[in-house]
Design a protein around this motif. Structure first.
Motif: not given
Length: 640
Positions: A370, A373-374, A377-378
């Motif tokens: 996770r 993934e964060r 995404a940023k």
């Protein structure tokens, strides 16, 4: 007797390491040969039926002499092993392998066989067997031999008996005295014949010598011996070392120790011709146990060990029934929880080290995924994960793609694993010492003739493995068996199918109970007591047609009913709680290790050493302030 070896010279340590490496190579090669021969033996089914098992064994070379020839062939075929070991050691190692093969091929007295021989691991190889000394031929001890005398050792490390023993950390290696000694024969002119002094004439400090091997060009391998010198060790040391004629065999053993150079410490295990040593307190306790004429029953449980005994005549004038319960106290449970916490911490540290060294074999955990993934995404760059927390890379059937034995291991991982092995060995030795101490106290209170149910405790580990590792009922029963035999008695085992002690009462009625029911209540006679104590009391009245066959056991209900009538209220009190004092606590340095009772202020005060009174003479001290030797004192006494 275990004799620590003071090996501090780098050359000697290197030779020992190469010696163990060479012997491990020979043992592994002979084990592989033996395993192949055993597989061929069991595959030749029709040949064994037609020609007989003995003919097949002879054809395949399944014998002690054949395995010795295999060891000789491996030693001669390799170019480097002959520089570190000898044919005698190779022969003894082949004999060790044959012992395992023999237990696999031929059943024991109970009809059971051992499993298929397997090749062990390098870290499990800790013992090199030596050849026994010849007591018919003089000066014949081919492999490891113990030289020197106890008196010479005392004189060397007490400066002639002038002060206490000072065995230094770096003990010097003794050498053969220069000069000649008489042979006991005379020449034609009447003069005594002389010869050069050898290790057989050495009367100085004790040492283990490996002479006559392939490394004799570099000199004999001499390993100084460090004898125990703690309180109460004098009688034990003299029992094993005072008579060199009783020395029989020396095995070279290594033990894991992370703080030592190379991770190993070396010991010499000495075997003598004669009985083992028993302290005066233990001998006196065994004599008191033999004098007790009592019948005793033992009931082993997951959480406790219950013992109940009666006078053999079942007469109130001879004595009253006695009961004992061996349980874990709060202090013992706290100590076990502390050790378990340390063990879990070491296991987690080992897992983290393995994952950090082999990151390609493990995936990311859910939390790490996770976070990745964060960051993606940023628009942030991927962060390197040093310790992945996910599952190991495996195939579709769940088998890891790479075997654990092929993982790379860091040096810190190896050190931590060695510390974990050392802690486990120390805990196991403490449990064995505790079991022996408790067994001695039990036979001192209940006698040396005991009866216990014949239970396979291995099946208990499937349900209560964690609890059994704390209470160790199997180890306690095994220690009871050893102490009973040492005192001249016996621990008899009775089958549970023919007796069903937990489902009967002393009056003879059958009282059904489940494992959840821990209290015995009989409707017929009104007896109320603890389930384990009632079972132990019934075990005292078990009779066997053949004491060597547990299946011939039966319960003598007439005698148990007679004992219930004779003792009445006293028996009921013994079956409700323990009536004998708890065994003495087993102490460990720096902590309270009490197996059966809490340590109170009175116990701590009684355990302290009494102070000297003004009337007592003070010890004699020399000018350096150290305890000196009194006039007329035995110099050897200063060792302890």
């Amino acid at each position: 007797m275990v004799l620590p070896l003071a090996v501090t010279d780098t050359g000697d340590l290197a030779r020992l390491n190469k010696l163990f490496g060479a012997m491990w190579s020979i043992k592994r090669a002979v084990q592989r040969d033996a395993r192949a021969k055993v597989d061929a033996y069991w595959a030749a089914y029709h040949e064994r039926n037609e020609q007989g098992a003995k003919a097949v064994q002879q054809r395949l070379g399944l014998s002690r002499e054949a395995l010795e020839r295999c060891a000789y062939a491996h030693l001669e075929g390799s170019g480097h092993l002959k520089h570190h070991t000898s044919k005698a050691l190779a022969m003894h190692m082949a004999d060790e392998v044959w012992n395992g093969v023999h237990r696999h091929l031929f059943p024991d007295a109970t009809g059971h066989r051992f499993g298929r021989p397997k090749t062990g691991r390098w870290y499990d190889f800790t013992r090199i067997p030596g050849r026994a000394r010849s007591h018919t031929t003089a000066n014949k001890w081919e492999t490891f031999r113990l030289v020197g005398t106890l008196h010479g050792h005392a004189m060397a490390y007490t400066d002639g008996g002038q002060h206490e023993v000072q065995q230094l950390r770096r003990m010097p290696k003794p050498a053969v005295a220069a000069g000649t000694v008489p042979t006991g024969k005379v020449t034609a002119s009447g003069k005594p014949r002389m010869r050069k002094a050898t290790w057989w004439d050495h009367a100085g400090p004790l040492a283990v010598v490996f002479a006559g091997g392939p490394g004799s060009a570099r000199g004999d391998l001499v390993l100084p011996v460090r004898i125990p010198q703690g309180p109460g060790q004098r009688a034990r040391v003299e029992h094993f070392l005072a008579s060199p004629g009783r020395w029989h065999k020396v095995d070279l053993v290594r033990r894991r120790k992370p703080g030592a150079w190379g991770g190993w410490v070396y010991e010499a295990h000495l075997m003598i011709l004669g009985p083992g040593h028993a302290s005066p307190a233990v001998a006196q306790m065994r004599q008191r146990a033999v004098a007790l004429d009592r019948i005793c029953g033992v009931d082993g449980n997951v959480s406790n060990l219950s013992i109940v005994s009666f006078p053999a005549g079942l007469a109130p004038a001879e004595g009253a029934p006695a009961s004992t319960e061996i349980t874990l106290t709060d202090a013992e449970r706290a100590r076990l929880e502390k050790e378990a916490k340390k063990r879990r911490g070491r296991a987690r540290a080992l897992e983290r080290s393995r994952r950090a060294t082999n990151t390609a074999q493990y995936g990311l955990s859910k939390k790490q995924t996770r976070r990745a993934e964060r960051r993606a995404a940023k628009g942030l760059r991927d962060k390197t994960v040093t310790v992945p927390g996910g599952a190991r890379a495996a195939r579709a059937d769940g088998v890891p793609k790479q075997a654990f034995r092929r993982d790379r291991l860091s040096e810190g991982y190896r050190r931590l694993r060695a510390r974990q092995a050392e802690a486990s060995a120390s805990a196991a030795e403490h449990r064995r010492h505790r079991a022996r101490a408790v067994a001695r106290e039990i036979i001192a209170a209940h006698g040396v003739n005991l009866t216990v149910e014949d239970c396979d405790i291995r099946t208990w580990y499937r349900l209560w493995g964690k609890r059994l590792s704390q209470t160790t009922p199997g180890m306690l029963i095994a220690a009871l068996d050893q102490e009973c035999r040492a005192a001249g008695g016996r621990l008899v085992r009775a089958s549970t199918w023919s007796t069903a002690l937990s489902q009967h009462c002393l009056c003879g009625e059958r009282v059904k109970k489940t494992l959840r029911d821990r209290e015995h209540k009989c409707v017929a006679c009104g007896l109320v007591g603890k389930r384990d104590l009632v079972s132990a009391a019934l075990a005292a009245f078990v009779r066997l047609t053949d004491v060597d066959d547990p299946k011939t056991a039966y319960l003598d209900t007439a005698m148990s009913r007679h004992a219930q009538i004779m003792y009445g209220q006293g028996l009921e009190e013994a079956l409700r709680e323990s009536t004998t004092p708890s065994p003495k606590p087993v102490r460990r340095p720096g902590r309270v290790a009490v197996p059966h009772q809490r340590e109170t202020t009175a116990h701590r005060t009684a355990a302290r050493r009494p102070r000297a009174t003004p009337d007592e003479p003070r010890p004699v001290r020399d000018h350096a302030g150290k305890p000196g030797r009194r006039p007329g004192c035995d110099p050897l006494f200063t060792l302890w």
